[in-house]
Design an enzyme around this catalytic site. Structure first.
Site, PDB file in Angstrom:
ATOM      1  N   ARG A  14      -7.295  -0.639  -6.838  1.00  0.00           N
ATOM      2  CA  ARG A  14      -7.599   0.590  -5.956  1.00  0.00           C
ATOM      3  C   ARG A  14      -7.757   1.863  -6.847  1.00  0.00           C
ATOM      4  NH1 ARG A  14      -4.350   1.034  -0.721  1.00  0.00           N
ATOM      5  NH2 ARG A  14      -6.168   2.394  -0.064  1.00  0.00           N
TER       6      ARG A  14
ATOM      7  N   GLN B   5      -2.228   3.078   9.799  1.00  0.00           N
ATOM      8  CA  GLN B   5      -0.870   3.314   9.048  1.00  0.00           C
ATOM      9  C   GLN B   5       0.448   4.173   9.891  1.00  0.00           C
ATOM     10  OE1 GLN B   5      -3.858   3.783   7.685  1.00  0.00           O
ATOM     11  NE2 GLN B   5      -3.641   3.051   5.401  1.00  0.00           N
TER      12      GLN B   5
ATOM     13  N   ARG C 163       0.716  -1.069  -0.180  1.00  0.00           N
ATOM     14  CA  ARG C 163      -0.071   0.011   0.030  1.00  0.00           C
ATOM     15  C   ARG C 163       0.672   1.338   0.005  1.00  0.00           C
ATOM     16  NH1 ARG C 163       2.176   2.171   3.640  1.00  0.00           N
ATOM     17  NH2 ARG C 163       0.617   4.034   3.463  1.00  0.00           N
ATOM     18  N   GLY C 164       0.589   2.199  -0.104  1.00  0.00           N
ATOM     19  CA  GLY C 164       1.097   3.556  -0.329  1.00  0.00           C
ATOM     20  C   GLY C 164       1.125   3.965  -1.800  1.00  0.00           C
ATOM     21  N   ALA C 165       0.815   5.035  -2.207  1.00  0.00           N
ATOM     22  CA  ALA C 165       0.830   5.587  -3.607  1.00  0.00           C
ATOM     23  C   ALA C 165       2.067   5.182  -4.538  1.00  0.00           C
ATOM     24  CB  ALA C 165       0.696   6.919  -3.640  1.00  0.00           C
TER      25      ALA C 165
ATOM     26  N   ASN D 295      -5.354  12.866  -0.046  1.00  0.00           N
ATOM     27  CA  ASN D 295      -4.484  12.078   0.743  1.00  0.00           C
ATOM     28  C   ASN D 295      -5.448  11.233   1.725  1.00  0.00           C
ATOM     29  OD1 ASN D 295      -1.803  11.297   1.649  1.00  0.00           O
ATOM     30  ND2 ASN D 295      -2.319  12.607   3.487  1.00  0.00           N
ATOM     31  N   LYS D 296      -4.822  10.596   2.619  1.00  0.00           N
ATOM     32  CA  LYS D 296      -5.604   9.561   3.533  1.00  0.00           C
ATOM     33  C   LYS D 296      -6.698  10.484   4.573  1.00  0.00           C
ATOM     34  CE  LYS D 296      -5.231   6.052   3.773  1.00  0.00           C
ATOM     35  NZ  LYS D 296      -6.038   5.085   3.116  1.00  0.00           N
TER      36      LYS D 296
ATOM     37  N   ASP E 117      -1.887  11.040  -2.625  1.00  0.00           N
ATOM     38  CA  ASP E 117      -2.407   9.989  -3.681  1.00  0.00           C
ATOM     39  C   ASP E 117      -2.724  10.298  -4.828  1.00  0.00           C
ATOM     40  OD1 ASP E 117      -2.455   7.301  -1.706  1.00  0.00           O
ATOM     41  OD2 ASP E 117      -3.026   9.049  -0.432  1.00  0.00           O
TER      42      ASP E 117
HETATM   43  O1  MRU Z   1      -4.524   3.208   1.715  1.00  0.00           O
HETATM   44  P1  MRU Z   1      -3.192   3.536   1.634  1.00  0.00           P
HETATM   45  O2  MRU Z   1      -2.606   3.199   2.890  1.00  0.00           O
HETATM   46  O3  MRU Z   1      -2.417   3.084   0.520  1.00  0.00           O
HETATM   47  O4  MRU Z   1      -3.043   5.266   1.955  1.00  0.00           O
HETATM   48  C1  MRU Z   1      -2.179   5.742   0.764  1.00  0.00           C
HETATM   49  C2  MRU Z   1      -1.359   6.398   1.652  1.00  0.00           C
HETATM   50  O5  MRU Z   1      -0.296   5.747   1.882  1.00  0.00           O
HETATM   51  C3  MRU Z   1      -1.522   7.835   2.114  1.00  0.00           C
HETATM   52  O6  MRU Z   1      -2.578   8.441   1.886  1.00  0.00           O
HETATM   53  C4  MRU Z   1      -0.159   8.458   2.255  1.00  0.00           C
HETATM   54  O7  MRU Z   1      -0.379   9.463   3.208  1.00  0.00           O
HETATM   55  C5  MRU Z   1      -0.047   9.095   0.952  1.00  0.00           C
HETATM   56  S1  MRU Z   1       1.448   9.053   0.274  1.00  0.00           S
HETATM   57  C6  MRU Z   1       1.628   7.724  -0.171  1.00  0.00           C
END
Ligand code: MRU
Length: 347
Positions: A91, A190, A51-53, A241-242, A231
């Site tokens: 996703r 996370q 996970r993570g962009a 973003n999250k 993201d």
């Molecule tokens: O749902 P995730 O864990 O894949 O979330 C994405 C992220 O990692 C966050 O939003 C992060 O802050 C962005 S940078 C990768």
């Protein structure tokens, strides 16, 4: 980055397999898993083992390359097109996934080998960009600063280094005394699980705070700067973003605290005119209702933490309007979040 003295990337491809750090098991177990097929790689994205962009982008590129290797000679193009749809449906929000798939798909139309090379390039570029973001972002960090971050935009969220945490790591290595407040980041935590684990590995002083503590700490003058990842960034600088980022940005503005987004240009999506056009993933209510943890005798367990029988809503991201963002730290420099500057950056 190093784990127990050994250098790792979050995801890599060797021959026809993709290997990755299984993030659902962290911080309790460090485990490398193998995805032998493109559908195994898709499964890893969907279930958030990766996970993570940036990390999602890298494994999506590798999945596309695996599909090119798996495609039968007599049905090559149809197989590729179908695989692309499947990978892109894993996703919806992280722009890096689509960026990577576009690049590797185009290369796969030329040859299987080109697809593998393109996927490796996407991953290498992600690590390079993150490293450069660290150098630019470090310029903003002064000795003695307290920095808040949300979710995990450290090296686990990318191929290496990370975005929001890359400047933090560099500042720490250069001897600046910094302290990080890591938002817990419910529902998947996370921040509490991954960011805290990363910071501990790197020896960066930090503490975990509940998601609802940020504004209070800002009001007390305990936060000097906030850095988050992204993201997807729309053409006007609005940033997905999250979930939970938006309220932090609003609070930061209220208390005059600089609020930075750190992201490579592969996260920008000029086809999204503004934040309203960014697709926001909604995930299962199970993630809110249940929590995973470890028992005193070391067993991983899932427990219900909400009122039995209640439902839950689980939007995974929110969009912070550009007006709340002080600047975006990219691999090309720190920019103002406005349409004209973003246009120049990407041209
Ligand atoms: O749902 P995730 O864990 O894949 O979330 C994405 C992220 O990692 C966050 O939003 C992060 O802050 C962005 S940078 C990768």
């Amino acid at each position: 980055m190093k784990v127990n003295g050994i250098e790792y990337r979050t995801v890599w491809m060797k021959d026809t397999s993709v290997f990755f750090i299984e993030q659902n098991l962290l911080p309790f177990q460090f485990s490398i898993q193998e995805a032998k097929t493109f559908s195994d790689s898709c499964h890893a994205i969907r279930t958030m083992m990766v996970r993570g962009a940036g990390a999602i982008g890298a494994i999506a590129g590798f999945a596309m390359a695996q599909a090119a290797l798996e495609a039968p000679e007599d049905n090559y193009h149809q197989f590729l097109a179908k695989a692309r749809i499947i990978i892109e449906s894993t996703r919806p929000t992280a722009r890096n996934l689509f960026h990577a798939v576009e690049k590797v798909y185009a290369a796969a139309l030329i040859s299987r080998n080109m697809a593998v090379m393109a996927a490796q390039q996407v991953a290498d570029r992600d690590a390079d960009d993150s490293h450069k973001i660290g150098e630019f972002g470090n310029e903003l960090i002064r000795d003695g600063m307290n920095i808040e971050t949300h979710c995990n935009a450290g090296w686990l969220a990318f191929v290496d280094y990370g975005t929001a945490l890359s400047p933090v790591y560099l500042a720490h290595q250069l001897g600046k005394r910094i302290f990080v407040y890591a938002d817990e980041t419910r529902p998947r935590s996370q921040g509490a699980r991954l960011t805290a684990w990363e910071l501990k590995q790197a020896g960066v002083p930090h503490t975990i705070i509940p998601d609802n503590a940020g504004a209070w700490l800002m009001s007390l003058g305990k936060i000097d700067m906030m850095i988050v990842g992204a993201d997807r960034i729309a053409a006007n600088g609005d940033t997905a973003n999250k979930i939970g980022t938006l309220e932090k940005a609003i609070a930061a503005k209220e208390y005059g605290i600089p609020f930075y987004v750190a992201a490579p240009t592969s996260t920008f999506d000029v086809k999204c005119a503004d934040g309203k056009h960014i697709p926001i993933e909604e995930r299962s209510e199970e993630e809110v209702l249940y929590q995973d943890g470890i028992t005193a005798d070391g067993r991983l367990e899932r427990i219900l933490v909400c009122s039995p029988g209640s439902s839950a809503l689980n939007p995974a991201f929110d969009v912070t309007p550009a007006k709340y963002i002080t600047g975006i730290i990219t691999e090309k420099g720190i920019i103002r979040p406005d349409r004209e500057t973003i246009n120049t950056l990407l041209s």
